[in-house]
Motif scaffolding. Structure first.
Motif, PDB file in Angstrom:
ATOM      1  N   ARG A  38     109.811 -32.441 -25.568  1.00  0.00           N
ATOM      2  CA  ARG A  38     111.582 -32.808 -26.378  1.00  0.00           C
ATOM      3  C   ARG A  38     111.956 -32.530 -25.469  1.00  0.00           C
ATOM      4  O   ARG A  38     112.418 -30.782 -25.944  1.00  0.00           O
ATOM      5  CB  ARG A  38     111.165 -33.834 -27.426  1.00  0.00           C
ATOM      6  N   ALA A  40     116.794 -32.688 -26.465  1.00  0.00           N
ATOM      7  CA  ALA A  40     117.537 -33.733 -26.212  1.00  0.00           C
ATOM      8  C   ALA A  40     118.936 -32.892 -25.317  1.00  0.00           C
ATOM      9  O   ALA A  40     119.235 -32.173 -24.414  1.00  0.00           O
ATOM     10  CB  ALA A  40     118.287 -32.955 -28.273  1.00  0.00           C
ATOM     11  N   LYS A  43     120.013 -29.038 -25.164  1.00  0.00           N
ATOM     12  CA  LYS A  43     119.304 -28.245 -25.667  1.00  0.00           C
ATOM     13  C   LYS A  43     118.256 -28.389 -24.640  1.00  0.00           C
ATOM     14  O   LYS A  43     117.833 -28.942 -23.618  1.00  0.00           O
ATOM     15  CB  LYS A  43     118.265 -29.201 -26.825  1.00  0.00           C
ATOM     16  N   GLU A  89     117.492 -36.328 -35.690  1.00  0.00           N
ATOM     17  CA  GLU A  89     117.636 -35.229 -34.686  1.00  0.00           C
ATOM     18  C   GLU A  89     115.956 -35.569 -33.686  1.00  0.00           C
ATOM     19  O   GLU A  89     115.812 -35.199 -33.262  1.00  0.00           O
ATOM     20  CB  GLU A  89     117.404 -33.686 -35.718  1.00  0.00           C
ATOM     21  N   ASP A  90     115.384 -36.190 -34.091  1.00  0.00           N
ATOM     22  CA  ASP A  90     114.104 -36.427 -33.142  1.00  0.00           C
ATOM     23  C   ASP A  90     114.640 -37.091 -31.877  1.00  0.00           C
ATOM     24  O   ASP A  90     114.202 -37.792 -30.893  1.00  0.00           O
ATOM     25  CB  ASP A  90     113.545 -37.837 -34.064  1.00  0.00           C
ATOM     26  N   THR A  91     116.059 -37.736 -31.257  1.00  0.00           N
ATOM     27  CA  THR A  91     116.231 -38.284 -30.760  1.00  0.00           C
ATOM     28  C   THR A  91     116.609 -36.821 -29.607  1.00  0.00           C
ATOM     29  O   THR A  91     116.562 -36.196 -29.306  1.00  0.00           O
ATOM     30  CB  THR A  91     118.378 -38.634 -30.941  1.00  0.00           C
ATOM     31  N   ALA A  92     115.964 -37.887 -28.223  1.00  0.00           N
ATOM     32  CA  ALA A  92     115.500 -37.369 -26.746  1.00  0.00           C
ATOM     33  C   ALA A  92     114.817 -37.915 -25.857  1.00  0.00           C
ATOM     34  O   ALA A  92     114.320 -38.993 -26.017  1.00  0.00           O
ATOM     35  CB  ALA A  92     114.877 -35.884 -27.611  1.00  0.00           C
ATOM     36  N   GLN A 118     113.378 -42.108 -22.857  1.00  0.00           N
ATOM     37  CA  GLN A 118     113.652 -41.579 -24.233  1.00  0.00           C
ATOM     38  C   GLN A 118     113.486 -42.792 -25.419  1.00  0.00           C
ATOM     39  O   GLN A 118     112.965 -43.793 -25.506  1.00  0.00           O
ATOM     40  CB  GLN A 118     115.410 -42.506 -23.609  1.00  0.00           C
ATOM     41  N   THR A 120     115.721 -43.160 -29.110  1.00  0.00           N
ATOM     42  CA  THR A 120     116.764 -42.304 -29.732  1.00  0.00           C
ATOM     43  C   THR A 120     116.552 -43.331 -31.641  1.00  0.00           C
ATOM     44  O   THR A 120     116.448 -44.671 -31.387  1.00  0.00           O
ATOM     45  CB  THR A 120     118.004 -43.318 -29.274  1.00  0.00           C
TER      46      THR A 120
END
Length: 123
Positions: A38, A40, A43, A89-92, A118, A120
């Motif tokens: 993943r 983000a 990052k 914080e798993d959003t990616a 994606q 979100t």
């Protein structure tokens, strides 16, 4: 060549679940180890999970251990990532990847990649 297509991403509230799928085509699926990575915004792409081609061995990043489960169905040429207890914080963008041989934590060892899907997670 192996072509990979991810699906199943979307918007979910924190604590919710999603299941990602990655469909493979082009070559025999079973000799390939599969991984999920993943990335983000702002990052680097990071390892999430991997599974050996016989599904005997699975590997997880510490950040997802106990919440995510990787699985594969070689008859359907598909690998899955079940994601539970999702956090913001798993959003990616989540990518599926394949490599011939053993599963690996390193993205540099995967030669085939999907286009990403994606995910979100809202707080």
């Amino acid at each position: 060549q192996v072509q990979l297509v991810e699906s199943g991403g979307g918007l979910v509230q924190a604590g919710g679940s999603l299941r990602l799928s990655c469909a493979a085509s082009g070559r025999a699926f079973s000799p390939y180890a599969m991984g999920w990575f993943r990335q983000a915004p702002g990052k680097e792409r990071e390892f999430v999970a991997a599974i050996s081609w016989r599904a005997i061995n699975t590997y997880y990043a510490d950040s997802v251990k106990g919440r995510f489960t990787i699985a594969r169905d070689n008859a359907k040429n598909t690998v899955y990532l079940q994601m539970n207890s999702l956090k913001p914080e798993d959003t990616a963008v989540y990518y599926c990847a394949a490599r011939y041989g053993d599963a690996s934590y390193s993205l540099h060892e995967y030669g085939y990649w999907g286009q990403g899907t994606q995910v979100t997670v809202s707080s």
